[in-house]
Scaffold this motif. Structure first.
Motif, PDB file in Angstrom:
ATOM      1  N   ASP A  70       0.830  -1.205   0.000  1.00 56.08           N
ATOM      2  CA  ASP A  70       0.000   0.000   0.000  1.00 56.08           C
ATOM      3  C   ASP A  70       0.863   1.252   0.000  1.00 56.08           C
ATOM      4  O   ASP A  70       0.573   2.221  -0.705  1.00 56.08           O
ATOM      5  N   ASN A 121       0.220   1.928  -4.032  1.00 60.06           N
ATOM      6  CA  ASN A 121      -1.161   2.411  -4.125  1.00 60.06           C
ATOM      7  C   ASN A 121      -1.266   3.919  -4.150  1.00 60.06           C
ATOM      8  O   ASN A 121      -0.455   4.598  -3.489  1.00 60.06           O
ATOM      9  N   ARG A 163      -6.468  -0.595  -5.515  1.00 58.60           N
ATOM     10  CA  ARG A 163      -5.452  -0.688  -4.472  1.00 58.60           C
ATOM     11  C   ARG A 163      -4.966  -2.126  -4.398  1.00 58.60           C
ATOM     12  O   ARG A 163      -5.746  -3.070  -4.321  1.00 58.60           O
ATOM     13  N   GLY A 198      -3.201  -5.260  -2.642  1.00 61.58           N
ATOM     14  CA  GLY A 198      -3.096  -5.748  -1.278  1.00 61.58           C
ATOM     15  C   GLY A 198      -2.974  -7.254  -1.257  1.00 61.58           C
ATOM     16  O   GLY A 198      -2.738  -7.896  -2.272  1.00 61.58           O
TER      17      GLY A 198
END
Length: 451
Positions: free
Chosen positions: A26, A30, A87, A89
């Motif tokens: 992240d 991101n 995003r 993850g």
């Protein structure tokens, strides 16, 4: 030993490590935007969408939740080239790398999809998809051919539907691969094997009247064997109607366009292959009931008719016997008085002779009247013909007079000719010393050219 213990790596719990990796991703990536081809797209009942995005050498699993999926203005399909934003993850339940998609939009067509469109355009231009070539399915085929994999769920679904609906119709199964390298070739060969059993004189009796080409759902890569050009051409050669039930309702392959009928699923293909036996039995029951009622009504009518005929026959027989007795009595009476019978016949002959003479006289009178009318019409027509001929001669004389050359000479013109009577119409024909004859309205004048 103490040094070794001091360098020992930290022992993470699995969930803690997943969270740490997710935090690192992240922080470093991101938000992220990725371009690639969609593969294995599916939409759950909850509205969430799951798929993979891939290129030539790698792929990432993606999840798109209902809120983001509701904002899409198109339905993604396997093989489409798209650009996703979201995003990156880790899905801790499985420890998988996962991209949570927040937005998805088209970015041109994927390589497989472009190849599909090129082949589709080529075969469509050749007329393999022409609706005019599509054939109607038989309501009750004598036998059904099925091409699929023996281990596929589609085969089980098809047989379950056929056993439920038409257990009396025999099924010919031609096994083939439905996925992977070489699957398209085995599918084409299986179809050719089934074609051999469609003729009336085939080794299997009865002949196959309809063929099912089926496979369950999957990604575009899983169904790619059904986008083969050679398979499409073999399908186009099918001597009997062919039903294609490949994938789910949203899946389309080249085979769907070539087939006579496209079914949304293998089970639907089996249901289309023949009319349910229950429908036929119900129709037969209705016909049986109607036939029984018709027979009963016919029996009642025939019985009434027989009674009526019997009654009329009894009365008629009595009348016939009475008439015959009267006739015999009359004949006997006449034979007892032959002179009276001869007198009746003589009177009858006299009446016939009189009628004949009167008829001949009437015919002669009518014929005389017709001849008089015809003679009158002939005289009238002859007078009209003479008058019309005289008018025609008069008009012809007027036309002939209008073109008489003497009329032209009377207006002061002359006709010049040489000693042989040939007309002289050009200046070059008049040489000095040449004799010329001029014809005027009232005679001829000899001339000589001076110069």
């Amino acid at each position: 030993m103490n040094e070794l213990l001091s360098t020992k790596p930290r022992a993470w719990t699995v969930s803690a490590l997943c969270r740490a990796v997710a935090d690192s991703l992240d922080a470093q990536f991101n938000p992220v935007s990725v371009r690639g081809e969609i593969s294995g797209f599916s939409r759950a009942a909850s509205g969430h969408c799951y798929f993979s995005i891939k290129d030539e050498t790698g792929q990432i699993r993606c999840a798109m939740f209902r809120r983001a999926a509701s904002l899409m203005n198109f339905t993604p399909r396997d093989g489409e080239l798209v650009e996703v934003r979201g995003r990156l993850g880790v899905y801790e339940a499985r420890g998988d790398l996962q991209l949570v998609v927040e937005a998805l939009e088209r970015s041109g067509q994927g390589a497989l999809f472009e190849q599909f469109l090129r082949l589709k355009a080529k075969l469509e231009a050749e007329g393999l998809f022409d609706p005019a070539h599509k054939r109607e399915l038989p309501a009750q085929p004598r036998a059904i051919g099925v091409v699929t994999s023996l281990g596929a769920a589609a085969w089980h679904d098809v047989m379950t539907a056929l056993q439920r609906r038409v257990p009396h119709i025999p099924v010919l199964m031609a096994p083939a691969l439905v996925q992977g390298s070489g699957a398209a070739a085995t599918l084409a060969q299986a179809l050719l094997d089934v074609y051999a059993f469609t003729a009336e004189d085939n080794p299997l009796s009865p002949p196959v009247d309809v063929i099912l080409l089926v496979r369950g759902g999957g990604s575009m890569e899983d169904l790619w064997s059904f986008n083969d050009e050679n398979l499409a051409r073999v399908m186009a050669q099918s001597p009997v109607p062919l039903i294609c039930g490949v994938g789910h309702e949203t899946d389309f392959t080249i085979a769907d366009f070539v087939a006579d009928v496209r079914a949304p699923t293998p089970t639907a293909a089996a249901e289309m292959a023949a009319t349910d036996r229950g429908v036929g039995l119900e129709a037969l029951s209705v016909l049986e009931h109607r036939l029984n009622r018709g027979l009963l009504r016919q029996q009642d009518r025939q019985a009434q008719r027989l009674d009526s005929v019997a009654a009329r026959w009894g009365v008629g027989l009595a009348r016939q016997q009475e008439r015959q007795a009267q006739r015999l009595a009359t004949i006997a009476a006449r034979l007892s008085r032959p002179q009276a019978l001869l007198g009746q016949h003589s009177q009858w002959l006299d009446r016939l002779a009189h009628r004949l003479q009167a008829g001949v006289q009437r015919e002669l009178t009518d014929s005389g009247h017709r001849l008089e009318r015809l003679n009158d019409r002939l005289g009238f027509n002859q007078g009209q013909q003479v008058q019309q001929r005289a008018q025609l001669l008069e008009r012809a004389a007027l036309r002939l007079s209008s073109v008489d050359p003497h009329r032209v000479l009377e207006r002061g013109y002359a006709w010049l000719s040489d000693e042989r009577g040939q007309a002289l119409t050009h200046v070059a024909q008049f040489q000095p010393g040449r004799a010329v004859r001029a014809t005027l309205a009232d005679g001829e004048v000899p001339l000589k050219v001076q110069g």
